[in-house]
Write a protein that holds these residues in place. Structure first.
Motif, PDB file in Angstrom:
ATOM      1  N   ILE A 122       3.085   1.114   1.504  1.00 51.43           N
ATOM      2  CA  ILE A 122       3.833   0.698   2.696  1.00 51.43           C
ATOM      3  C   ILE A 122       4.959   1.684   2.996  1.00 51.43           C
ATOM      4  N   LEU A 129       3.318  -8.952   5.070  1.00 51.07           N
ATOM      5  CA  LEU A 129       1.951  -8.506   5.349  1.00 51.07           C
ATOM      6  C   LEU A 129       1.208  -9.526   6.206  1.00 51.07           C
ATOM      7  N   ASN A 166       2.047  -9.562  10.049  1.00 60.24           N
ATOM      8  CA  ASN A 166       1.897  -8.295  10.788  1.00 60.24           C
ATOM      9  C   ASN A 166       3.110  -7.375  10.685  1.00 60.24           C
ATOM     10  N   GLY A 167       3.683  -7.305   9.480  1.00 59.86           N
ATOM     11  CA  GLY A 167       4.735  -6.332   9.232  1.00 59.86           C
ATOM     12  C   GLY A 167       6.148  -6.835   9.391  1.00 59.86           C
ATOM     13  N   THR A 170      -0.008  -0.786  11.697  1.00 64.50           N
ATOM     14  CA  THR A 170      -0.039  -0.312  10.310  1.00 64.50           C
ATOM     15  C   THR A 170      -0.718  -1.330   9.410  1.00 64.50           C
ATOM     16  N   ILE A 171      -0.425  -2.605   9.613  1.00 66.63           N
ATOM     17  CA  ILE A 171      -1.080  -3.648   8.809  1.00 66.63           C
ATOM     18  C   ILE A 171      -2.581  -3.623   9.028  1.00 66.63           C
ATOM     19  N   ASP A 172      -3.017  -3.372  10.247  1.00 68.06           N
ATOM     20  CA  ASP A 172      -4.452  -3.238  10.511  1.00 68.06           C
ATOM     21  C   ASP A 172      -5.033  -2.023   9.794  1.00 68.06           C
ATOM     22  N   LYS A 197      -6.069  -2.091   6.053  1.00 70.17           N
ATOM     23  CA  LYS A 197      -7.261  -2.881   5.727  1.00 70.17           C
ATOM     24  C   LYS A 197      -8.551  -2.083   5.853  1.00 70.17           C
TER      25      LYS A 197
END
Length: 377
Positions: free
Chosen positions: A91, A278, A281-282, A294-296, A299
């Motif tokens: 992260i 997380l 969505n951040g 970024t969270i997407d 993955k």
């Protein structure tokens, strides 16, 4: 057992989870605690500390067993979380990438003070993305032949000095065994040293010590007041003793110079804030650490890894695995005297963090029971 072997053993162990969903009684906290107590007794676990979250809420946190010879574990007891630390390192790197300070697909030598190249493929650059998804072709085989542990203190050697000695062709620990005979970016191979190098990339790009960058940009915004990379910054009276036959009881705490791959000490409740960031969505508690994009991106899973004939799918600093018939996303950890799990469901938004100050513990049933409890709240 050295850190390299512990990490591989844990990965194989986690990947060996049953594929068929099982039925457990999670109707009450007491029924879940009975499952945890049973696992504690069967496996001779010293303690089990955990947190369950759903969405942005902490559903339940508790601890059972002994933190030290003289103290019981509480929700405020800190544990070495081992390879879960890699998710924090990831992260940190992703935050710099979304700020356009770090290009994930540029040669890491652009950012380093020494050159890193796989000697088998000298014209093939290694990128930050490859470090993130374990496709860098960096092996832990040579690292595993050394004992770099520092006992009851932070290692004196700086991160940059250690890594230059390891990766620079003129370094005192350099070996061609540090690299696989696979081109960078073409095959997944779990790499502790790759993540140590990723931490140094963050340090160079951010122009501040890696641990300080994480504290300022991740721990403080998330309110993680009981989380530290450095042993010297951690109150010893809040630490669980890592119980292992390899550890001297009078000096049980240890660090290692490649700390960005596994050196965080924290509580499940503190790490649950990271999980809730997380899940949401951040963002957690009104503070955005990274963006939803970024969270997407973390993955995305380009490379499955197979260990012992078992497969699991790596994202960027996290991985997917099947525990008792349920697919969860996160990371596990294992070191001398500690076993840890941090996972959540992309579908239900339920997450679980479980720590034990015991070597090679199987936390899967505990993780699963706590997850199922969370889904019913």
């Amino acid at each position: 057992m050295n850190k390299y072997l512990i990490s591989l053993a844990l990965i194989v162990f986690i990947s060996a989870c049953e594929k068929q969903e099982i039925v457990v009684d999670v109707s009450t906290q007491d029924s879940v605690l009975k499952i945890i107590e049973a696992e504690k007794n069967i496996q001779s676990l010293n303690s089990v500390s955990f947190a369950v979250v759903k969405g942005d809420e902490l559903v339940w946190a508790d601890a059972i067993g002994k933190a030290t010879d003289n103290l019981l574990a509480t929700i405020d007891t800190r544990f070495l979380i081992a390879s879960i630390s890699k998710s924090v390192t990831a992260i940190a790197a992703m935050k710099l990438a979304e700020e356009n300070a770090l290009d994930l697909d540029t040669d890491i030598n652009t950012y380093l003070t020494f050159a890193v190249r796989n000697p088998n493929f000298p014209n093939k650059p290694i990128t930050t993305r490859m470090l993130l998804n374990h496709s860098s072709s960096i092996s832990d085989a040579h690292y595993g032949t050394f004992d770099f542990y520092c006992w009851n203190q932070d290692c004196a050697v700086p991160l940059d000095v250690f890594l230059k000695d390891f990766f620079d062709s003129n370094g005192k620990f350099y070996s061609t065994r540090t690299f696989y005979n696979d081109p960078p970016g073409e095959k997944g191979n779990y790499s502790n040293m790759g993540y140590a190098l990723l931490g140094y990339v963050v340090e160079k790009v951010a122009n501040q010590p890696f641990d300080e960058y994480c504290k300022e940009n991740i721990f403080i915004p998330l309110g993680m007041q009981s989380t530290e990379w450095r042993l010297n910054n951690t109150p010893l009276n809040e630490l669980a003793t890592p119980y292992s036959p390899t550890i001297t009881p009078s000096a049980p705490h240890y660090t290692f110079p490649d700390y960005p791959n596994g050196g965080i000490r924290s509580t499940p409740s503190d790490m649950s804030k990271f999980v809730r960031m997380l899940i949401n969505n951040g963002t957690f508690n009104g503070n955005q650490v990274v963006t939803a994009n970024t969270i997407d991106e973390i993955k995305f899973r380009p490379f499955p890894i197979t260990r012992g004939g078992l497969r699991f799918d790596l994202g960027l600093g996290f991985y997917f695995y099947d525990v008792k018939g349920t697919i969860l996303f996160g990371h596990g950890g294992g070191e001398q005297g500690t076993s840890t799990s941090m996972f959540y469901s992309l579908e239900t938004g339920v997450g679980v963090v479980v720590f034990s100050n015991t070597s090679n513990a199987n936390l899967d049933l505990i993780l699963y029971a706590l997850y199922k409890y969370g889904t019913e709240q």
